[in-house]
Design a protein around this motif. Structure first.
Motif, PDB file in Angstrom:
ATOM      1  N   MET A 105     -21.369  75.635 -67.098  1.00 45.08           N
ATOM      2  CA  MET A 105     -20.842  76.263 -65.886  1.00 45.08           C
ATOM      3  C   MET A 105     -19.803  75.359 -65.219  1.00 45.08           C
ATOM      4  O   MET A 105     -18.756  75.831 -64.757  1.00 45.08           O
ATOM      5  N   VAL A 108     -16.565  75.501 -67.264  1.00 42.08           N
ATOM      6  CA  VAL A 108     -15.908  76.804 -67.059  1.00 42.08           C
ATOM      7  C   VAL A 108     -15.172  76.823 -65.725  1.00 42.08           C
ATOM      8  O   VAL A 108     -14.010  77.250 -65.630  1.00 42.08           O
ATOM      9  N   ILE A 169     -19.784  85.167 -60.297  1.00 40.95           N
ATOM     10  CA  ILE A 169     -20.879  84.651 -61.106  1.00 40.95           C
ATOM     11  C   ILE A 169     -22.024  85.658 -61.114  1.00 40.95           C
ATOM     12  O   ILE A 169     -22.477  86.096 -60.055  1.00 40.95           O
ATOM     13  N   PHE A 201     -18.182  85.045 -64.770  1.00 38.07           N
ATOM     14  CA  PHE A 201     -18.974  83.992 -65.402  1.00 38.07           C
ATOM     15  C   PHE A 201     -20.416  84.484 -65.430  1.00 38.07           C
ATOM     16  O   PHE A 201     -21.036  84.653 -64.377  1.00 38.07           O
ATOM     17  N   ILE A 230     -16.854  85.248 -69.405  1.00 34.10           N
ATOM     18  CA  ILE A 230     -17.230  83.962 -69.997  1.00 34.10           C
ATOM     19  C   ILE A 230     -18.755  83.892 -69.946  1.00 34.10           C
ATOM     20  O   ILE A 230     -19.348  83.786 -68.870  1.00 34.10           O
ATOM     21  N   THR A 251     -16.388  83.122 -75.162  1.00 36.27           N
ATOM     22  CA  THR A 251     -15.338  83.846 -74.450  1.00 36.27           C
ATOM     23  C   THR A 251     -14.127  84.006 -75.372  1.00 36.27           C
ATOM     24  O   THR A 251     -14.202  83.752 -76.578  1.00 36.27           O
TER      25      THR A 251
END
Length: 394
Positions: A105, A108, A169, A201, A230, A251
């Protein structure tokens, strides 16, 4: 000559605290409490993984793997994603292996977020998401998930999207509430992401831990979302190896290229022999995941029964391995006071609800229990928690 004095701590680091979840584990050890706080199993991982790790070490797979992941492991991930999610991905250009989903995370965020961008976060949220956004220079925009079913208000969500929104998210199944996002909810999110050209995400670390007929829907499988999603995952929860720190990101090739650069300079790579052992994890049959869900269903119901006996109200989780509970009836001013009482006087460690909210006071009436524990551990916790009925005036 006057000495120059500078602020030694960055403004970013001053905006968040150390992990409350990990602090609860330290307190559990200090006071001899049963640890139902931090989300790690206290039972063994599958034998196949242990054997594969031994074999990898004995075969001298002990040096750096390719920075973005061991080739055999990436190929195994692609195969599993194909049969479980139905997505065709290229292991050479679309997968990055990281040091756990936590690093995933962070990598990203750092690879896609610029200062001034906004990131939408559903609240309550896993405590890392807010600090990750801050470290990347973004401004978190929090959207409330409303009990008892933890649904978001569509109007509020639509109003949160704007020209500064870079990403949203989504954690499903959700930590800490156990919510599983529905296809209807994900479709709304997908529509908004496409309208505003926003990245998604998705933290899908609990994808196989589901109850009561709930199904995991990967956002990347919705129309128009594969190229802007992603997906973050890892070995930790599904295979009971939280200490291995092996995560992965799936991704598009373009986004993967940026993420790999950031990942390289964050950690270089995840442990090589444990990545190779991850091949065995990815090759486990569908029956393994069916049995895993049954196991956690039993543990969930076991802890729910214990909470009933202790008189602690709760929200029944649809997935993951946590129970979010309400503590307002116990009369403590804050969740911190109550969790300290539980640890020191009752002998059970939990996570205070405030650690899952941007404004701590919003979590004052909640605590989180983890039930990824052996039957004996849950039984021991139950024997202690029933003392609440005698010690607290309900």
């Amino acid at each position: 000559m006057r000495e120059i004095q500078r602020q030694k701590i960055s403004a970013k680091a001053q905006q968040f605290t150390e992990s409350v979840i990990r602090e609860m584990t330290r307190l559990a050890v200090q006071y001899g409490a049963v640890n139902l706080a931090q989300g790690f199993p206290d039972f063994s991982c599958p034998l196949e993984l242990k054997q594969a790790a031994y074999q990898a070490i004995e075969a001298d797979v002990n040096q750096y793997a390719i920075t973005w992941g061991d080739k055999a492991f990436r190929e195994a991930i692609a195969s599993k994603v194909r049969w479980y999610l139905g997505l065709e991905i290229n292991p050479e250009t679309q997968i990055t292996v990281t040091c756990g989903s936590t690093e995933a995370m962070a990598a990203v965020m750092l690879a896609t977020i610029d200062p001034g961008d906004e990131v939408i976060v559903f609240e309550p949220y896993y405590e890392n998401y807010g600090p990750d956004a801050i470290l990347a220079g973004a401004t978190p925009r929090y959207i409330t998930l409303h009990p008892p079913d933890w649904r978001f208000d569509e109007t509020q969500l639509r109003q949160a999207f704007n020209n500064k929104t870079k990403a949203i998210i989504i954690n499903t199944p959700h930590n800490p509430t156990g919510k599983v996002f529905t296809r209807e909810e994900l479709t709304i999110i997908a529509e908004l992401c496409q309208k505003w050209d926003v990245l998604a995400f998705t933290d899908e670390i609990y994808e196989h831990i589901l109850y009561d007929g709930n199904q995991h829907i990967a956002l990347a499988t919705l129309p128009g979302m594969e190229e802007r999603t992603i997906t973050i995952n890892g070995l930790s929860k599904t295979y009971s190896v939280t200490g291995w720190r092996v995560g992965y990101i799936v991704t598009t090739p373009a986004l993967t290229g940026a993420i790999r650069k950031v990942h390289d300079f964050l950690t270089v790579g995840a442990p090589a022999p444990l990545q190779r052992a991850g091949v065995a994890a990815m090759q486990l049959p569908p029956s393994y995941y069916e049995e895993l869900a049954k196991l956690y269903h039993q543990k969930r119901d076991n802890l729910l029964s214990i909470l009933d006996q202790a008189g602690i109200p709760y929200f029944v989780p649809q997935g993951a391995y946590y129970i979010f509970a309400e503590i307002a009836k116990f009369g403590y001013k804050t969740d911190i006071e109550f969790t300290n009482y539980l640890i020191k006087e009752i002998g059970v460690a939990v996570v205070p609800g405030s650690s899952f909210f941007s404004q701590p006071e919003k979590g004052n009436s909640f605590i989180r229990f983890c039930f990824s524990k052996k039957t004996d551990t849950l039984q021991s916790a139950g024997e202690r928690l029933v003392k609440l009925t005698a010690k607290i005036n309900l």
